[in-house]
Design an enzyme around this catalytic site. Structure first.
Site, PDB file in Angstrom:
ATOM      1  N   ASP A 248       0.839  -1.192   0.000  1.00  0.00           N
ATOM      2  CA  ASP A 248       0.000   0.000   0.000  1.00  0.00           C
ATOM      3  C   ASP A 248       0.875   1.243   0.000  1.00  0.00           C
ATOM      4  O   ASP A 248       2.093   1.154  -0.085  1.00  0.00           O
ATOM      5  CB  ASP A 248      -1.023  -0.019   1.135  1.00  0.00           C
ATOM      6  CG  ASP A 248      -0.390  -0.426   2.434  1.00  0.00           C
ATOM      7  OD1 ASP A 248       0.724   0.051   2.710  1.00  0.00           O
ATOM      8  OD2 ASP A 248      -0.979  -1.242   3.165  1.00  0.00           O
ATOM      9  N   LYS A 270      -4.888   2.219   0.253  1.00  0.00           N
ATOM     10  CA  LYS A 270      -6.165   2.860   0.531  1.00  0.00           C
ATOM     11  C   LYS A 270      -5.926   4.356   0.725  1.00  0.00           C
ATOM     12  O   LYS A 270      -5.939   4.842   1.843  1.00  0.00           O
ATOM     13  CB  LYS A 270      -6.802   2.266   1.778  1.00  0.00           C
ATOM     14  CG  LYS A 270      -7.158   0.805   1.601  1.00  0.00           C
ATOM     15  CD  LYS A 270      -7.777   0.212   2.834  1.00  0.00           C
ATOM     16  CE  LYS A 270      -6.747  -0.164   3.862  1.00  0.00           C
ATOM     17  NZ  LYS A 270      -5.955  -1.322   3.597  1.00  0.00           N
ATOM     18  N   MET A 383      -2.799   8.280  12.706  1.00  0.00           N
ATOM     19  CA  MET A 383      -3.872   8.724  11.813  1.00  0.00           C
ATOM     20  C   MET A 383      -4.677   9.867  12.432  1.00  0.00           C
ATOM     21  O   MET A 383      -5.896   9.910  12.316  1.00  0.00           O
ATOM     22  CB  MET A 383      -4.817   7.545  11.493  1.00  0.00           C
ATOM     23  CG  MET A 383      -4.143   6.456  10.705  1.00  0.00           C
ATOM     24  SD  MET A 383      -5.183   4.996  10.446  1.00  0.00           S
ATOM     25  CE  MET A 383      -4.859   4.052  11.920  1.00  0.00           C
TER      26      MET A 383
END
Ligand code: SAH
Length: 473
Positions: A248, A270, A383
């Protein structure tokens, strides 16, 4: 080639070592490891050698060297600090055609001892022909680091199947191909992971089947926070064996460079706005590829089991009976902390550390605030960038002082790393005025103040003077 390399069988062979000091001790240890019967000639022994003599681990002949003592020896080593004595030993041995090594004296030696990497029964010997022993040792250190500790197990396992494989594959080429696929595949991994029984079954199965198709496996590998130096040896080894890699966007491109060149690359990242492949599809894709016999590398940023959905991915594999292994990586909190000079715990600041995620599927932040706002702890938020304003407000609302030190670390451990420090009240403005972007971590707690003193890796950008209550390290 100045020297011809051979491996000498020394089980129960009489070997003579002249000298009773530390240099002699090192040689004696090696000879003993190969099963030699060692006689030591020296007027005195060090304490350790004396003890070995007492225990019968070696035979000591007290006194000075006499040429007759070399008779009947398979190998002779001179390890005294007296060159004339060493010369005498060398001459006596050569007169009897016995190989002799004088430590650090290639001129007087008829053989030299290499630097050794011992994964018995696999043994690797490295020599610089006596010219630059340090170089041989450097090579040895490199080899040590790339040859897994489990290779000894693997060599012993393979030896057990030698005859069977020979019988099954008459053709040398076919046999070689078979061994290559075994030694570079899931079967070898199973042996090194201590699952020898399963490996035996698989080996028997493959030897019995008419068409040899290796079974696939999935390697769920943590690639660390981005700096290739922070990969584990195990991660690197599996990266170099993969048939197909699923990666990713967090994994830096330098890391992908290290994956086997011929491996097929599939991007399953993603990026926040465009969900390219739903998690469910990634899980099933891995099942399908491994069922086709492929070695599938699932490369993850940081550690696969830390906010990495590693658990979900291997649950599906387990349900489908696909063999897998998990390789831990340095999680970005640890990478960022070290590279920003912010110890996560410190006796004067924090007795505990908590890793949380500031990202929720429905957009709300639902954390255990009473626990997170207690004093004497560090909180690391993964995040958390897009929700930074809400996070900081919630910390303050639940009782954390507004001037609690906070750091945001962008692209930690890479050449693009930026560390910005401020407080709970200034952080949101700091993030927007510096244009901090993902990937970034937020660290909350007074340990952040240590960065000023302890930062050792940083790209300095000057903070504009209009940024009160904040500084850039
Ligand atoms: N499994 C990963 C985390 C994946 S979640 C790990 O163990 O690190 C993705 C979040 O990790 C990003 O939003 C960011 O907060 C953090 N992150 C990953 N790599 C980072 C890096 N090099 N610098 C700063 N934060 C990073």
């Amino acid at each position: 080639m100045d020297y011809f390399p051979i491996f000498l069988k020394l089980q129960d062979a009489p070997c003579l070592v002249v000298g009773g000091g530390d240099v002699a001790l090192r040689k004696i240890r090696l000879l003993k490891a190969a099963g030699a019967r060692v006689t030591v000639v020296a007027p005195e022994l060090t304490a350790e050698l004396g003890e070995m003599a007492q225990q019968g681990a070696l035979h000591w002949e007290p006194g000075y060297f006499a040429p007759g003592q070399v008779a009947g020896m398979r190998l002779v080593v001179a390890a005294t600090d007296q060159r004339p004595v060493n010369q005498q030993v060398s001459a006596a041995a050569q007169a009897h055609n016995i190989p002799v090594n004088v430590v650090d004296d290639p001129e007087l030696s008829t053989y030299i001892t290499p630097a050794i990497i011992d994964r018995s029964p696999l043994v690797i010997a490295v020599s610089s022909g006596g010219a630059v022993p340090v170089l041989a040792r450097l090579v040895r250190a490199r080899l040590e680091s790339i040859i897994p500790a489990g290779f000894g197990l693997l060599a012993a396992f393979s030896a057990r199947f030698r005859d069977k494989v020979k019988a099954r594959f008459g053709d040398v080429e076919a046999r070689r191909a078979f061994w290559e696929s075994v030694l570079e595949g899931p079967l070898a991994e199973a042996v090194m992971n201590g699952r020898e029984e399963a490996a035996c079954l698989e080996m028997e199965k493959r030897l019995a089947s008419r068409t040899d198709t290796p079974s696939g496996a999935v390697y769920l590998v943590g690639a660390g926070p981005g700096n290739p130096d922070l990969l584990t040896f195990r991660a690197l080894r599996l990266m170099q064996q993969a048939d197909v890699v699923l990666h990713d966007n967090l994994v830096a491109s330098e890391l992908l460079e290290l994956v086997r060149r011929d491996a097929e690359r599939i991007y399953v990242g993603k990026a926040r706005a465009n969900h390219s492949l739903p998690q469910e599809d990634i899980n099933l894709l891995m099942v399908r590829l491994a069922s086709e016999g492929k070695r599938v590398l699932r490369l993850k940023g940081g550690d696969p089991f830390t906010f990495g959905r590693g658990g979900e991915e291997i649950e599906t594999l387990a349900e489908h009976g696909i063999p897998f292994e998990v390789v831990p990586g340095i999680t970005s909190a640890n990478g960022a902390a070290s590279y920003a000079g912010i110890p996560l715990t410190h006796r004067d600041h924090a007795q505990s550390v908590t890793f949380v995620t500031g990202h929720k599927k429905d957009g709300s932040i639902n954390l255990d605030w009473p626990a997170l706002t207690r004093p004497d702890q560090t909180v690391v938020v993964y995040m958390g960038l897009t929700m930074a304003a809400e996070l900081c407000a919630a910390f303050i609302q639940h009782g954390k002082p507004a001037d609690t030190p906070v750091a945001v670390i962008e692209w930690a451990t890479t050449a693009r790393q930026r560390t910005l420090t401020g407080t709970l009240s200034s952080l949101p403005a700091l993030i927007s005025s510096y244009g901090v972007a993902s990937p970034a971590l937020i660290i909350v707690g007074s340990v952040v103040t240590l960065a000023d003193k302890l930062a050792w890796y940083r790209r300095v950008e000057n903070a504009p003077a209009t940024m009160p209550d904040s500084q850039q390290t």
